[in-house]
Design an enzyme around this catalytic site. Structure first.
Site, PDB file in Angstrom:
ATOM      1  N   PRO A  11       0.793  -1.224   0.000  1.00  0.00           N
ATOM      2  CA  PRO A  11       0.000   0.000   0.000  1.00  0.00           C
ATOM      3  C   PRO A  11       0.830   1.282   0.000  1.00  0.00           C
ATOM      4  O   PRO A  11       1.848   1.382   0.699  1.00  0.00           O
ATOM      5  CB  PRO A  11      -0.819  -0.100   1.299  1.00  0.00           C
ATOM      6  CG  PRO A  11      -0.142  -1.134   2.124  1.00  0.00           C
ATOM      7  CD  PRO A  11       0.507  -2.073   1.167  1.00  0.00           C
ATOM      8  N   ASN A  12       0.396   2.212  -0.832  1.00  0.00           N
ATOM      9  CA  ASN A  12       0.973   3.567  -0.952  1.00  0.00           C
ATOM     10  C   ASN A  12       2.327   3.622  -1.660  1.00  0.00           C
ATOM     11  O   ASN A  12       2.841   4.717  -1.921  1.00  0.00           O
ATOM     12  CB  ASN A  12       1.087   4.256   0.424  1.00  0.00           C
ATOM     13  CG  ASN A  12      -0.258   4.410   1.091  1.00  0.00           C
ATOM     14  OD1 ASN A  12      -1.174   4.979   0.498  1.00  0.00           O
ATOM     15  ND2 ASN A  12      -0.411   3.871   2.292  1.00  0.00           N
ATOM     16  N   ARG A  19       4.664  11.281  -2.415  1.00  0.00           N
ATOM     17  CA  ARG A  19       4.295  11.371  -1.003  1.00  0.00           C
ATOM     18  C   ARG A  19       5.539  11.482  -0.126  1.00  0.00           C
ATOM     19  O   ARG A  19       6.563  10.860  -0.433  1.00  0.00           O
ATOM     20  CB  ARG A  19       3.466  10.158  -0.584  1.00  0.00           C
ATOM     21  CG  ARG A  19       4.264   8.881  -0.469  1.00  0.00           C
ATOM     22  CD  ARG A  19       3.591   7.900   0.501  1.00  0.00           C
ATOM     23  NE  ARG A  19       4.305   6.638   0.507  1.00  0.00           N
ATOM     24  CZ  ARG A  19       4.201   5.748   1.472  1.00  0.00           C
ATOM     25  NH1 ARG A  19       3.425   5.969   2.502  1.00  0.00           N
ATOM     26  NH2 ARG A  19       4.885   4.634   1.420  1.00  0.00           N
ATOM     27  N   TYR A  24      10.798   9.427   1.550  1.00  0.00           N
ATOM     28  CA  TYR A  24      10.896   8.390   0.509  1.00  0.00           C
ATOM     29  C   TYR A  24      11.607   8.846  -0.767  1.00  0.00           C
ATOM     30  O   TYR A  24      11.841   8.030  -1.656  1.00  0.00           O
ATOM     31  CB  TYR A  24       9.488   7.865   0.161  1.00  0.00           C
ATOM     32  CG  TYR A  24       8.785   7.259   1.354  1.00  0.00           C
ATOM     33  CD1 TYR A  24       9.327   6.147   2.008  1.00  0.00           C
ATOM     34  CD2 TYR A  24       7.597   7.796   1.853  1.00  0.00           C
ATOM     35  CE1 TYR A  24       8.695   5.596   3.119  1.00  0.00           C
ATOM     36  CE2 TYR A  24       6.966   7.244   2.959  1.00  0.00           C
ATOM     37  CZ  TYR A  24       7.518   6.144   3.586  1.00  0.00           C
ATOM     38  OH  TYR A  24       6.906   5.594   4.683  1.00  0.00           O
ATOM     39  N   ASN A  76       8.056  -5.113  -0.666  1.00  0.00           N
ATOM     40  CA  ASN A  76       7.905  -3.968   0.222  1.00  0.00           C
ATOM     41  C   ASN A  76       6.428  -3.923   0.591  1.00  0.00           C
ATOM     42  O   ASN A  76       5.606  -3.411  -0.169  1.00  0.00           O
ATOM     43  CB  ASN A  76       8.324  -2.672  -0.474  1.00  0.00           C
ATOM     44  CG  ASN A  76       8.231  -1.472   0.463  1.00  0.00           C
ATOM     45  OD1 ASN A  76       7.733  -1.592   1.587  1.00  0.00           O
ATOM     46  ND2 ASN A  76       8.704  -0.332   0.004  1.00  0.00           N
ATOM     47  N   ALA A  79       2.954  -0.450   5.102  1.00  0.00           N
ATOM     48  CA  ALA A  79       2.485  -0.497   6.495  1.00  0.00           C
ATOM     49  C   ALA A  79       2.034  -1.898   6.915  1.00  0.00           C
ATOM     50  O   ALA A  79       2.074  -2.230   8.107  1.00  0.00           O
ATOM     51  CB  ALA A  79       1.354   0.508   6.692  1.00  0.00           C
ATOM     52  N   HIS A  82       3.983  -4.120   9.405  1.00  0.00           N
ATOM     53  CA  HIS A  82       3.984  -3.954  10.853  1.00  0.00           C
ATOM     54  C   HIS A  82       2.840  -4.663  11.566  1.00  0.00           C
ATOM     55  O   HIS A  82       2.856  -4.778  12.775  1.00  0.00           O
ATOM     56  CB  HIS A  82       3.992  -2.455  11.199  1.00  0.00           C
ATOM     57  CG  HIS A  82       5.011  -1.680  10.412  1.00  0.00           C
ATOM     58  ND1 HIS A  82       6.358  -1.954  10.477  1.00  0.00           N
ATOM     59  CD2 HIS A  82       4.888  -0.678   9.489  1.00  0.00           C
ATOM     60  CE1 HIS A  82       7.011  -1.134   9.660  1.00  0.00           C
ATOM     61  NE2 HIS A  82       6.148  -0.356   9.043  1.00  0.00           N
ATOM     62  N   ASP A  89       1.378 -15.059   7.157  1.00  0.00           N
ATOM     63  CA  ASP A  89       1.000 -16.459   6.950  1.00  0.00           C
ATOM     64  C   ASP A  89       1.111 -16.852   5.479  1.00  0.00           C
ATOM     65  O   ASP A  89       1.513 -17.973   5.156  1.00  0.00           O
ATOM     66  CB  ASP A  89      -0.425 -16.711   7.450  1.00  0.00           C
ATOM     67  CG  ASP A  89      -0.514 -16.718   8.976  1.00  0.00           C
ATOM     68  OD1 ASP A  89       0.539 -16.705   9.636  1.00  0.00           O
ATOM     69  OD2 ASP A  89      -1.642 -16.728   9.494  1.00  0.00           O
ATOM     70  N   GLU A 100      12.269  -9.015   2.619  1.00  0.00           N
ATOM     71  CA  GLU A 100      11.500  -7.824   3.025  1.00  0.00           C
ATOM     72  C   GLU A 100      12.361  -6.597   2.772  1.00  0.00           C
ATOM     73  O   GLU A 100      13.524  -6.562   3.184  1.00  0.00           O
ATOM     74  CB  GLU A 100      11.183  -7.929   4.528  1.00  0.00           C
ATOM     75  CG  GLU A 100      10.611  -6.638   5.104  1.00  0.00           C
ATOM     76  CD  GLU A 100      10.439  -6.678   6.618  1.00  0.00           C
ATOM     77  OE1 GLU A 100      10.320  -7.784   7.207  1.00  0.00           O
ATOM     78  OE2 GLU A 100      10.435  -5.589   7.216  1.00  0.00           O
ATOM     79  N   HIS A 102      12.481  -2.085   2.576  1.00  0.00           N
ATOM     80  CA  HIS A 102      11.859  -0.774   2.786  1.00  0.00           C
ATOM     81  C   HIS A 102      12.751   0.285   2.177  1.00  0.00           C
ATOM     82  O   HIS A 102      13.984   0.185   2.240  1.00  0.00           O
ATOM     83  CB  HIS A 102      11.683  -0.482   4.283  1.00  0.00           C
ATOM     84  CG  HIS A 102      10.828  -1.507   4.933  1.00  0.00           C
ATOM     85  ND1 HIS A 102       9.464  -1.531   4.805  1.00  0.00           N
ATOM     86  CD2 HIS A 102      11.156  -2.608   5.665  1.00  0.00           C
ATOM     87  CE1 HIS A 102       8.984  -2.579   5.438  1.00  0.00           C
ATOM     88  NE2 HIS A 102       9.995  -3.262   5.963  1.00  0.00           N
ATOM     89  N   LEU A 103      12.118   1.297   1.627  1.00  0.00           N
ATOM     90  CA  LEU A 103      12.864   2.430   1.075  1.00  0.00           C
ATOM     91  C   LEU A 103      13.570   3.172   2.209  1.00  0.00           C
ATOM     92  O   LEU A 103      14.748   3.529   2.109  1.00  0.00           O
ATOM     93  CB  LEU A 103      11.894   3.394   0.375  1.00  0.00           C
ATOM     94  CG  LEU A 103      11.175   2.844  -0.868  1.00  0.00           C
ATOM     95  CD1 LEU A 103       9.891   3.636  -1.135  1.00  0.00           C
ATOM     96  CD2 LEU A 103      12.103   2.899  -2.077  1.00  0.00           C
ATOM     97  N   SER A 104      12.826   3.418   3.283  1.00  0.00           N
ATOM     98  CA  SER A 104      13.371   4.182   4.413  1.00  0.00           C
ATOM     99  C   SER A 104      13.982   3.236   5.443  1.00  0.00           C
ATOM    100  O   SER A 104      13.725   2.031   5.429  1.00  0.00           O
ATOM    101  CB  SER A 104      12.237   4.979   5.067  1.00  0.00           C
ATOM    102  OG  SER A 104      11.266   4.097   5.616  1.00  0.00           O
ATOM    103  N   ARG A 109      12.792   5.518  12.527  1.00  0.00           N
ATOM    104  CA  ARG A 109      11.516   6.248  12.482  1.00  0.00           C
ATOM    105  C   ARG A 109      10.657   5.919  13.714  1.00  0.00           C
ATOM    106  O   ARG A 109      11.179   5.496  14.726  1.00  0.00           O
ATOM    107  CB  ARG A 109      10.828   5.931  11.156  1.00  0.00           C
ATOM    108  CG  ARG A 109      11.693   6.329   9.948  1.00  0.00           C
ATOM    109  CD  ARG A 109      11.000   6.021   8.632  1.00  0.00           C
ATOM    110  NE  ARG A 109       9.751   6.768   8.507  1.00  0.00           N
ATOM    111  CZ  ARG A 109       8.796   6.458   7.636  1.00  0.00           C
ATOM    112  NH1 ARG A 109       8.955   5.420   6.823  1.00  0.00           N
ATOM    113  NH2 ARG A 109       7.690   7.172   7.572  1.00  0.00           N
ATOM    114  N   ARG A 113       7.091   1.386  13.619  1.00  0.00           N
ATOM    115  CA  ARG A 113       7.707   0.845  12.399  1.00  0.00           C
ATOM    116  C   ARG A 113       8.896  -0.077  12.708  1.00  0.00           C
ATOM    117  O   ARG A 113       9.474  -0.676  11.828  1.00  0.00           O
ATOM    118  CB  ARG A 113       8.195   1.976  11.489  1.00  0.00           C
ATOM    119  CG  ARG A 113       7.082   2.832  10.949  1.00  0.00           C
ATOM    120  CD  ARG A 113       7.598   3.848   9.944  1.00  0.00           C
ATOM    121  NE  ARG A 113       6.708   4.992   9.890  1.00  0.00           N
ATOM    122  CZ  ARG A 113       5.586   5.059   9.160  1.00  0.00           C
ATOM    123  NH1 ARG A 113       5.249   4.064   8.387  1.00  0.00           N
ATOM    124  NH2 ARG A 113       4.825   6.131   9.188  1.00  0.00           N
TER     125      ARG A 113
END
Ligand code: DQA
Length: 145
Positions: A11-12, A19, A24, A76, A79, A82, A89, A100, A102-104, A109, A113
């Site tokens: 998502p996002n 954004r 990001y 990625n 959210a 988390h 599962d 896994e 993440h950009l950040s 943070r 997170r």
């Protein structure tokens, strides 16, 4: 035969470049995907699909769809990382290494997170390198698939 990989954006992530650019970066989602495609080519990997969804169910459907036709997954989950036990599962139920990303740097943070419910069922975790998190994960996968 070329190893086959699936890239999933949660998502996002499709809003990357528009954004929270301070977090990001300005690089667009399309341009990141184009770098993912050319890097797959350079690594000699077959990029089966780049999939983005804002919906938990659609992400789970995608993982299930590819459970027996890919050798590795770069994800990625945004959210959902988390708190989505359902995505955890789904990753656990496919016997394919998943990285896994993440950009950040999620650890620098907010505290919520810092926790990943999917990390324990992933082969590895990379965060904090912007688009290079995807590219590093692809390179790592190419050594372990
Ligand atoms: C993110 C980090 C998550 O905490 C956040 O919810 C995102 C993006 C990242 O790529 O840095 O949507 O996954």
């Amino acid at each position: 035969m070329k190893k086959r990989i699936l890239v999933i954006h949660g998502p996002n992530i499709n809003m990357t470049g528009q954004r929270e650019v301070g977090v990001y970066g300005k690089e667009t989602f399309e341009s990141i995907n184009s770098d993912i495609r050319s890097w797959a080519n350079q690594l000699g990997l077959e990029l089966v699909e780049i999939f983005q969804s804002n919906s938990e169910g659609a992400i789970i459907d995608k993982l299930q769809e590819h459970r027996s036709d890919v050798d590795g997954i770069v994800a990625n989950m945004g959210a959902y990382t988390h708190y989505s036990i359902a995505i955890r599962d789904a990753i656990a139920s496919v016997t394919i290494p998943c990285i896994e990303i993440h950009l950040s740097n999620v650890h620098s943070r907010e505290e919520f997170r810092h926790k990943s419910v999917i990390a324990p069922v992933c082969a590895g975790v990379i965060c904090g390198f912007g688009k290079y998190s995807y590219l590093l994960a692809m390179e790592g996968l190419s050594h372990i698939m």
